[in-house]
Design a protein around this motif. Structure first.
Motif, PDB file in Angstrom:
ATOM      1  N   LYS A   1       0.208  -1.035   0.154  1.00  0.00           N
ATOM      2  CA  LYS A   1      -0.456  -0.461   0.011  1.00  0.00           C
ATOM      3  C   LYS A   1       1.156   0.990  -0.294  1.00  0.00           C
ATOM      4  CE  LYS A   1      -3.950   2.403   2.876  1.00  0.00           C
ATOM      5  NZ  LYS A   1      -4.576   2.369   4.146  1.00  0.00           N
ATOM      6  N   GLU A   2       2.148   1.169   1.227  1.00  0.00           N
ATOM      7  CA  GLU A   2       2.984   2.379   1.223  1.00  0.00           C
ATOM      8  C   GLU A   2       3.480   2.952  -0.267  1.00  0.00           C
ATOM      9  OE1 GLU A   2       4.418   1.628   4.155  1.00  0.00           O
ATOM     10  OE2 GLU A   2       3.598   1.696   5.950  1.00  0.00           O
ATOM     11  N   TYR A   3       4.032   1.331  -1.140  1.00  0.00           N
ATOM     12  CA  TYR A   3       4.857   1.322  -2.214  1.00  0.00           C
ATOM     13  C   TYR A   3       3.760   1.793  -3.502  1.00  0.00           C
ATOM     14  CZ  TYR A   3       6.867  -0.226  -6.295  1.00  0.00           C
ATOM     15  OH  TYR A   3       7.721  -0.143  -7.449  1.00  0.00           O
ATOM     16  N   ILE A   4       2.845   1.227  -3.229  1.00  0.00           N
ATOM     17  CA  ILE A   4       1.409   2.460  -4.402  1.00  0.00           C
ATOM     18  C   ILE A   4       1.194   3.556  -4.258  1.00  0.00           C
ATOM     19  CG2 ILE A   4      -0.658   1.755  -5.420  1.00  0.00           C
ATOM     20  CD1 ILE A   4      -0.159  -0.986  -4.517  1.00  0.00           C
ATOM     21  N   GLU A   5       1.825   4.020  -2.898  1.00  0.00           N
ATOM     22  CA  GLU A   5       0.811   5.957  -2.341  1.00  0.00           C
ATOM     23  C   GLU A   5       2.500   6.532  -3.601  1.00  0.00           C
ATOM     24  OE1 GLU A   5       0.687   5.854   1.579  1.00  0.00           O
ATOM     25  OE2 GLU A   5      -1.796   4.858   1.431  1.00  0.00           O
ATOM     26  N   LYS A   6       3.603   5.718  -3.037  1.00  0.00           N
ATOM     27  CA  LYS A   6       5.061   6.730  -3.458  1.00  0.00           C
ATOM     28  C   LYS A   6       4.960   6.735  -4.676  1.00  0.00           C
ATOM     29  CE  LYS A   6       8.329   5.292   0.616  1.00  0.00           C
ATOM     30  NZ  LYS A   6       9.296   4.528   0.930  1.00  0.00           N
TER      31      LYS A   6
ATOM     32  N   THR B   1       1.997   6.703  -6.439  1.00  0.00           N
ATOM     33  CA  THR B   1       1.087   7.398  -6.849  1.00  0.00           C
ATOM     34  C   THR B   1       2.122   9.435  -6.916  1.00  0.00           C
ATOM     35  OG1 THR B   1      -0.823   6.126  -6.465  1.00  0.00           O
ATOM     36  CG2 THR B   1      -0.508   9.199  -6.977  1.00  0.00           C
ATOM     37  N   LYS B   2       2.445   9.218  -6.028  1.00  0.00           N
ATOM     38  CA  LYS B   2       3.373  10.834  -5.723  1.00  0.00           C
ATOM     39  C   LYS B   2       4.631  10.860  -6.772  1.00  0.00           C
ATOM     40  CE  LYS B   2       2.495  11.024  -0.595  1.00  0.00           C
ATOM     41  NZ  LYS B   2       3.652  10.935   0.801  1.00  0.00           N
ATOM     42  N   TYR B   3       5.122   9.929  -7.155  1.00  0.00           N
ATOM     43  CA  TYR B   3       5.913  10.050  -7.820  1.00  0.00           C
ATOM     44  C   TYR B   3       6.198  10.351  -9.683  1.00  0.00           C
ATOM     45  CZ  TYR B   3       9.685   7.962 -10.904  1.00  0.00           C
ATOM     46  OH  TYR B   3      11.368   7.799 -11.749  1.00  0.00           O
ATOM     47  N   GLU B   4       4.686   9.950  -9.780  1.00  0.00           N
ATOM     48  CA  GLU B   4       4.394  10.181 -11.071  1.00  0.00           C
ATOM     49  C   GLU B   4       3.460  11.519 -11.217  1.00  0.00           C
ATOM     50  OE1 GLU B   4       4.263   8.251 -13.582  1.00  0.00           O
ATOM     51  OE2 GLU B   4       5.484   6.495 -12.753  1.00  0.00           O
ATOM     52  N   ALA B   5       3.062  12.414  -9.824  1.00  0.00           N
ATOM     53  CA  ALA B   5       2.364  13.532 -10.424  1.00  0.00           C
ATOM     54  C   ALA B   5       3.730  14.465  -9.298  1.00  0.00           C
ATOM     55  CB  ALA B   5       2.489  13.827  -8.362  1.00  0.00           C
ATOM     56  N   LEU B   6       4.551  13.679  -8.971  1.00  0.00           N
ATOM     57  CA  LEU B   6       6.702  15.208  -9.165  1.00  0.00           C
ATOM     58  C   LEU B   6       7.051  14.711 -10.416  1.00  0.00           C
ATOM     59  CD1 LEU B   6       7.812  16.448  -7.319  1.00  0.00           C
ATOM     60  CD2 LEU B   6       8.936  14.479  -6.337  1.00  0.00           C
TER      61      LEU B   6
ATOM     62  N   LEU C   1      12.861   9.938  -3.534  1.00  0.00           N
ATOM     63  CA  LEU C   1      11.892   9.314  -3.737  1.00  0.00           C
ATOM     64  C   LEU C   1      11.968   8.002  -4.532  1.00  0.00           C
ATOM     65  CD1 LEU C   1       8.785   9.439  -2.984  1.00  0.00           C
ATOM     66  CD2 LEU C   1       8.426  10.365  -4.935  1.00  0.00           C
ATOM     67  N   ASP C   2      12.836   8.372  -5.472  1.00  0.00           N
ATOM     68  CA  ASP C   2      12.715   7.402  -6.392  1.00  0.00           C
ATOM     69  C   ASP C   2      14.044   6.013  -5.326  1.00  0.00           C
ATOM     70  OD1 ASP C   2      13.340   5.639  -8.903  1.00  0.00           O
ATOM     71  OD2 ASP C   2      15.360   6.647  -9.035  1.00  0.00           O
ATOM     72  N   GLU C   3      14.481   6.367  -4.517  1.00  0.00           N
ATOM     73  CA  GLU C   3      15.628   5.967  -4.131  1.00  0.00           C
ATOM     74  C   GLU C   3      14.659   4.530  -2.844  1.00  0.00           C
ATOM     75  OE1 GLU C   3      18.952   3.766  -2.928  1.00  0.00           O
ATOM     76  OE2 GLU C   3      18.723   5.528  -4.570  1.00  0.00           O
ATOM     77  N   SER C   4      13.770   5.852  -2.496  1.00  0.00           N
ATOM     78  CA  SER C   4      13.331   4.844  -1.313  1.00  0.00           C
ATOM     79  C   SER C   4      11.645   4.287  -1.761  1.00  0.00           C
ATOM     80  CB  SER C   4      11.921   6.221  -0.798  1.00  0.00           C
ATOM     81  OG  SER C   4      11.279   5.464   0.398  1.00  0.00           O
ATOM     82  N   ILE C   5      11.586   4.366  -3.561  1.00  0.00           N
ATOM     83  CA  ILE C   5      10.777   3.613  -3.926  1.00  0.00           C
ATOM     84  C   ILE C   5      10.997   1.669  -4.314  1.00  0.00           C
ATOM     85  CG2 ILE C   5       9.802   3.092  -6.230  1.00  0.00           C
ATOM     86  CD1 ILE C   5       8.460   5.643  -6.530  1.00  0.00           C
ATOM     87  N   LYS C   6      12.738   1.779  -4.667  1.00  0.00           N
ATOM     88  CA  LYS C   6      13.693   0.662  -4.704  1.00  0.00           C
ATOM     89  C   LYS C   6      13.236  -0.212  -4.039  1.00  0.00           C
ATOM     90  CE  LYS C   6      16.094   3.369  -9.308  1.00  0.00           C
ATOM     91  NZ  LYS C   6      16.959   4.109  -9.361  1.00  0.00           N
ATOM     92  N   THR C   7      13.867   0.338  -2.634  1.00  0.00           N
ATOM     93  CA  THR C   7      14.112  -0.156  -1.645  1.00  0.00           C
ATOM     94  C   THR C   7      13.107  -0.397  -1.184  1.00  0.00           C
ATOM     95  OG1 THR C   7      15.675   2.010  -0.594  1.00  0.00           O
ATOM     96  CG2 THR C   7      14.573   0.404   1.347  1.00  0.00           C
ATOM     97  N   ASP C   8      11.841  -0.035  -1.220  1.00  0.00           N
ATOM     98  CA  ASP C   8      10.499  -0.853  -1.177  1.00  0.00           C
ATOM     99  C   ASP C   8      10.690  -2.398  -2.010  1.00  0.00           C
ATOM    100  OD1 ASP C   8       9.655   1.491   1.294  1.00  0.00           O
ATOM    101  OD2 ASP C   8       8.515   2.815   0.147  1.00  0.00           O
ATOM    102  N   GLU C   9      11.245  -2.010  -2.753  1.00  0.00           N
ATOM    103  CA  GLU C   9      10.961  -2.783  -3.608  1.00  0.00           C
ATOM    104  C   GLU C   9      11.434  -3.786  -3.512  1.00  0.00           C
ATOM    105  OE1 GLU C   9      11.677  -1.379  -7.995  1.00  0.00           O
ATOM    106  OE2 GLU C   9      10.391  -0.649  -8.271  1.00  0.00           O
TER     107      GLU C   9
END
Length: 304
Positions: A49-54, A56-61, A126-134
């Motif tokens: 869920k947190e990954y999906i939210e991030k 969404t923020k990634y695409e908006a940013l 945010l990109d780094e955080s998303i990669k960590t979450d993955e």
């Protein structure tokens, strides 16, 4: 005289107790197996869920950064056009207009570059955080799958064990009254012990003193009896030679167990009656003393 029960009846009940107790423990473990995965499943769901939210923020940013770049490109273009136009001005008014254009475009360019730098930094984090979450999600999925496989194996083993216990239970069933067996199963589920020994008139399960008459009936073993306090099946146990006796006799145990609130209330009323009788007796005694004094005084007067 009633016929004493065959000792095998109690022996079979004790065997059944061991089987049912173990069976109950296995069933509890089987029920716990799915619960052991729930914590991991909830964690994984929260991570996704947190990954999906991030994302969404990634695409908006990303879209916002593209917009800033477009605006920056337009501001640079206006500044450069103004600077080129300076070479071809012929009037003071044209000079002022171009100077204003260059000044406003330069200020906008500076603000946009500053904002772009800030948002690109956020984007990189945010990109780094998303990669960590993955990576975390991938690890969690692997761990969950391993746990599920392990628990499935454990559940299979427990089911085999349960089937074996049920087979042993079925083998004993013909030798035990169905109604007794039904009650016995419910007692074990509640207390994990369905049959206990009675020693010196005391239930070995709840340690309550049994009424003397009832304890004697348990000793006779003419029928299966249940403790009136904890509902367990009772089996008499003789005191061994040299073993220390309890501090009460069977008669005392019976009187204690049979005594209820009504008896206690009746006892208080008897005490009150005795107290009243004592008071009346005391008054009568005082009256008798007075009478004796009067007689003595009368005799003295007569002698004089």
């Amino acid at each position: 005289m009633e016929k004493t029960l065959d000792s095998k009846v109690f022996d079979n009940l004790e065997k059944l107790q061991g089987i049912l107790s173990e069976k109950h423990q296995v069933q509890v473990k089987l029920e716990e197996v799915p619960k052991q995965l729930s914590a991991q499943e909830e964690l994984l769901a929260r991570q996704k869920k947190e990954y999906i939210e991030k994302n969404t923020k990634y695409e908006a940013l990303k879209e916002k950064i593209d917009g800033i770049k477009d605006e920056l490109e337009e501001a640079v273009k206006l500044r450069e056009e103004g600077e080129k136009g300076m070479d071809n001005i012929s009037t003071h008014r044209e000079y002022e207009a171009l100077e204003k254009q260059i000044s406003e475009a330069s200020a906008q360019e500076a603000d946009l570059r500053k904002e772009l730098q800030k948002e690109e930094k956020n984007f990189a984090e945010l990109d780094e955080s998303i990669k960590t979450d993955e990576a975390i999600i991938k690890s969690s999925e692997k761990s969950l799958n391993e746990s599920r496989a392990s628990l499935d194996k454990e559940a299979g083993s427990l089911k085999k064990e349960l089937a074996s216990l049920e087979k042993k239970e079925a083998a004993l069933a013909p030798y035990i009254d169905p109604e007794i067996k039904y009650k016995f199963e419910r007692i074990i589920q509640r207390n994990n012990e369905g049959i206990v020994n009675v020693k010196n008139g005391v239930c070995g399960g709840c340690h309550m003193i049994l009424p003397a008459q009832f304890a004697n009936e348990v000793r006779d073993e003419t029928e299966i009896l249940f403790c009136p306090y904890c509902s367990r099946i009772l089996r008499w146990q003789e005191t061994k030679d040299g073993e220390e006796e309890t501090y009460f006799t069977m008669e005392e145990a019976g009187s204690l167990a049979d005594l209820d609130d009504d008896d206690l209330l009746d006892g208080d009323e008897d005490d009150e009656d005795i107290s009243d009788e004592n008071e009346e007796g005391k008054d009568d005694y005082i009256d008798d003393e007075d009478d004796e004094e009067e007689i003595e005084e009368s005799e003295e007067d007569s002698e004089e």
